[in-house]
Structures are given as C-alpha cells and as structure tokens.
Design an enzyme around this catalytic site. Sequence first.
Site, mmCIF file in Angstrom:
data_model
loop_
_atom_site.group_PDB
_atom_site.id
_atom_site.type_symbol
_atom_site.label_atom_id
_atom_site.label_comp_id
_atom_site.label_asym_id
_atom_site.label_seq_id
_atom_site.Cartn_x
_atom_site.Cartn_y
_atom_site.Cartn_z
ATOM 1 N N ASN A 8 -10.908 -3.410 -6.304
ATOM 2 C CA ASN A 8 -9.549 -1.926 -7.506
ATOM 3 C C ASN A 8 -9.712 -1.429 -8.587
ATOM 4 O O ASN A 8 -10.030 -0.537 -8.998
ATOM 5 C CB ASN A 8 -7.858 -2.607 -7.051
ATOM 6 N N ASP B 212 0.907 -1.190 0.021
ATOM 7 C CA ASP B 212 0.023 -0.172 -0.025
ATOM 8 C C ASP B 212 0.707 1.305 -0.055
ATOM 9 O O ASP B 212 1.594 0.758 0.688
ATOM 10 C CB ASP B 212 -0.625 0.063 1.443
HETATM 11 C C1 FPP Z 1 -2.108 0.102 -3.844
HETATM 12 O O1 FPP Z 1 -1.310 1.490 -2.874
HETATM 13 C C2 FPP Z 1 -1.134 -0.516 -4.499
HETATM 14 C C3 FPP Z 1 -2.244 -1.223 -5.902
HETATM 15 C C4 FPP Z 1 -3.445 -1.252 -5.306
HETATM 16 C C5 FPP Z 1 -1.747 -1.826 -6.839
HETATM 17 C C6 FPP Z 1 -0.085 -1.829 -5.932
HETATM 18 C C7 FPP Z 1 -0.050 -2.849 -7.871
HETATM 19 C C8 FPP Z 1 1.849 -2.652 -7.698
HETATM 20 C C9 FPP Z 1 2.629 -2.634 -7.126
HETATM 21 C C10 FPP Z 1 1.927 -3.221 -9.178
HETATM 22 C C11 FPP Z 1 1.972 -4.471 -9.383
HETATM 23 C C12 FPP Z 1 2.361 -5.221 -10.366
HETATM 24 C C13 FPP Z 1 2.629 -6.458 -10.957
HETATM 25 C C14 FPP Z 1 3.229 -5.931 -12.846
HETATM 26 C C15 FPP Z 1 3.096 -7.681 -9.890
HETATM 27 P P1 FPP Z 1 -2.151 2.485 -3.330
HETATM 28 O O2 FPP Z 1 -3.039 3.274 -4.721
HETATM 29 O O3 FPP Z 1 -3.559 1.851 -2.876
HETATM 30 O O4 FPP Z 1 -1.729 3.128 -2.430
HETATM 31 P P2 FPP Z 1 -2.929 5.470 -1.293
HETATM 32 O O5 FPP Z 1 -3.592 4.413 -0.811
HETATM 33 O O6 FPP Z 1 -1.174 5.882 -1.592
HETATM 34 O O7 FPP Z 1 -3.499 5.171 -2.709
#
Ligand code: FPP
Length: 248
Positions: free
Chosen positions: A64, A16
Amino acid sequence: MDTNLHIPESVAIIMDGNGRWAKKRGLPRTMGHKEGCSAIERLLPEASDLGIRYLTVYAFSTENWKRSAEEVDGLMQLFRFYAGRLLRSAREKNVRVRMIGDRRRFQPDIVASINRLEEETKDNTGMTFIVAANYGGRDEIRRAVMRYAEDYKAGRVPADAFAGPDAGYPAGELTERGFASYLDMPDVPDPDLLIRTSGELRLSNFLVWEAAYSEIVVTDTLWPDFDREELLRCIDEFNHRSRRFGGV
Ligand code: FPP
C-alpha cells in the site's frame, strides 16, 4: 438464515472497496477509508458479542506504500485518529488489541500508539482484535526466516521445533509448527473463515501461511457498507461448508 449458527473462533477480513465506495459518491478515496474505519468501529462490538474470539483485519499492506502520498498520508492520519477511539472501545468491550506486520516503517508516534494499544489491553480477556499494518504474508515469512536463522546460529531454537520419529519427514528437520512459532502471532489460531469484501477473488498477500485451510467467503458489499447482517451472512455461508483439511 440458520438461527443456530456455529460461530467461527478465528475470522480474518480483507476490507476492500473503500476507494470504490468513495468514487461512487464523487468523494476523495480518503473519505472511503474514513467510512471504512467507522465500519470497523461498528463491527467490533458486534463481532465480540457474537462470540468471535479472534478478529484479524487487513488495514495496510506492505504494497500500500505504492499509493499516492496523499492517500498514504490520509491513512496514517486515520491511524492516528482512530488509535485513541479504538483504545476506548477495546476497554469497554474487554477486547485485546494486537498488531501484526512490520511496525518499523511507521512514524514514531504511530509506533508509540500501537505499542500503547497493545500494552493497555494486554490483560483483556474478551475477543482479540488483530490489526495487520504494514503487513504482507510473504514479508511475515521472510522476517520469520531471518529470526529463525539468527536463533539457529546462536543455538537458541527450542528442541521441540525439530521433528521426532513420527513427523512424516526425516527426524531432526524443522517442523511446520516449529517454523510457525517464528511468525508474527504464533499463539493466534489460523482463521477458520476469511472474508473478502467488494468481490475480488484474491488473497492479496494476506495471511499467506495462516490461511492455508481457511474457508474463503467473498461478498460484493463494499467495506464501508459491511455490517452485522453481512457478517452473519458470511458466517452462514461458512456454516454450509464441509471442512476436511485435506482428508476425506
Ligand atoms: C482497501 O480499499 C482498503 C484499504 C487499503 C485500507 C483499509 C483500511 C481501513 C479501513 C482503515 C483501517 C484503520 C484502522 C485504524 C484500523 P481500496 O482502497 O483498495 O478500495 P478499492 O479497491 O475500491 O480502490
């Protein structure tokens, strides 16, 4: 930090904080996800060298899809781009790649690259790297119930899925192990350690069944900044927990 750390066999990570990482820098959220992908790439060989046997990461949840079309599309492009790179690093490190979640919702080219990653790494004997994509813990249980019901109707449920005389509940009932055999990855051990980055104290529908007895470690580090040192700090905290699994 203890230099003689016991390395957990199965580790799961809620990655996250990509959005916050980007926001802090005045960048679009997708740039945070891109940096998040680089963090995975850097961590994979480190986790494998440390001796972790199963590493499961939450890449995309069933919820998501509710994000903006731009962000969802950005994540899909990253899947496309990183699939090839992941295949190369998996080959280098003898890592087996698998996916949990419902892949039917992805575009056919993404499904094809997931299938290819699994197929081409299936004989690798090192760490297993499990990507949870279009994954939700409740959805996994829902799909398991549907598969079980189909098998039940067709008389295909194996006899050992039902309780014998010593199960602690009436003989003939479906056992927990029997039910779990219908989940996405019944041969993967439940996570010993579940890490969540960026400070939030929730499971967010990740591994709802499997994390029943996982030790949860939450770090304030945002996912793109997560590295080997941070992983070792989480493992160190895990080493100070006393796991009793409901006993005393
Ligand atoms: C949460 O951060 C993260 C995600 C929803 C996606 C995580 C995905 C990746 C790191 C890419 C994975 C890809 C592969 C090819 C394995 P957030 O967007 O919820 O962060 P925030 O809470 O700060 O808004």
